[in-house]
Design an enzyme around this catalytic site. Structure first.
Site, PDB file in Angstrom:
ATOM      1  N   HIS A   1      57.320 -21.598   3.844  1.00 61.10           N
ATOM      2  CA  HIS A   1      57.525 -21.954   2.438  1.00 61.10           C
ATOM      3  C   HIS A   1      57.414 -23.455   2.288  1.00 61.10           C
ATOM      4  CE1 HIS A   1      61.357 -22.808   4.348  1.00 61.10           C
ATOM      5  NE2 HIS A   1      61.453 -23.761   3.433  1.00 61.10           N
TER       6      HIS A   1
ATOM      7  N   HIS B 112      55.927 -30.283   2.243  1.00 63.96           N
ATOM      8  CA  HIS B 112      55.463 -29.801   3.548  1.00 63.96           C
ATOM      9  C   HIS B 112      55.924 -28.375   3.786  1.00 63.96           C
ATOM     10  CE1 HIS B 112      59.586 -31.024   4.331  1.00 63.96           C
ATOM     11  NE2 HIS B 112      59.579 -30.093   5.268  1.00 63.96           N
TER      12      HIS B 112
END
Ligand code: 3AM
Length: 176
Positions: free
Chosen positions: A43, A125
């Protein structure tokens, strides 16, 4: 007495992209580089909320539902290693403005609700490996996957039977 849950807002990865990323990761890194994050747990965190009471969770959901933000596409073409938290990550060399705006909005709503927000700049990220505290040979590039974000989600993080699990509690669409 109300119970609290450990929550965060994030972008989820479509199943097909999860599979592409983990297949590539198995080739790109060595087992000793770090502990791979499970495919279903990949995620992009937008805002970490910490332990949140049921009442505060409801307020955060209401605020999230008021966000009018367009969807966006990002190219997952960047890689890096943060030795101190021991994270190897996948990111974007040019994160779209809409992504940065969405994270900024969720973070400021969270801060106003009393959820501590790190003063460190937001670096979008996807964590690929954890416990990567030793030097890691980072491959020169990625296949450069395109990723279309058309919704964002609220997740609960829990630790069950020795594993971190993320449960999606709610999601909101990102507009055209
Ligand atoms: O997206 P990543 O994997 O980098 O590290 C945790 C994970 O980030 C981060 O929230 C995401 C979902 O668990 N996280 C955990 N504790 C945190 C904290 N105290 C935190 N982020 C900021 N502050």
């Amino acid at each position: 007495m109300s119970s609290s849950r450990r929550l965060f807002f994030a972008l989820s990865l479509p199943d097909a992209l999860q599979q592409q990323v983990i297949r590539w990761r198995a080739e790109a890194f060595k087992p000793e580089d770090g502990r791979p994050v499970a495919a279903a747990n990949l995620h992009l965190t937008l805002a970490f909320l910490g332990e949140v009471s049921a009442q505060k969770e409801q307020a955060l959901k209401t605020q999230a539902g008021r966000i009018a933000q367009t969807g966006f596409s990002l190219n997952l073409d960047d890689l890096g290693h943060w030795p101190r938290p021991g994270v190897v990550w996948l990111g974007s060399k040019r994160p779209p403005r809409a992504l940065l705006q969405l994270a900024e909005l969720l973070r400021s709503q969270a801060a106003r609700s009393g959820c501590y927000q790190s003063p460190l700049p937001f670096h979008p990220h996807i964590t690929l490996l954890r416990a990567a505290t030793q030097p890691v040979a980072i491959p020169p590039g990625t296949p450069g996957w395109p990723f279309n974000a058309n919704h964002f989600s609220l997740y609960q993080s829990s630790f069950e039977q020795g594993r971190t699990r993320y449960h999606e509690l709610a999601q909101w669409p990102l507009g055209p």
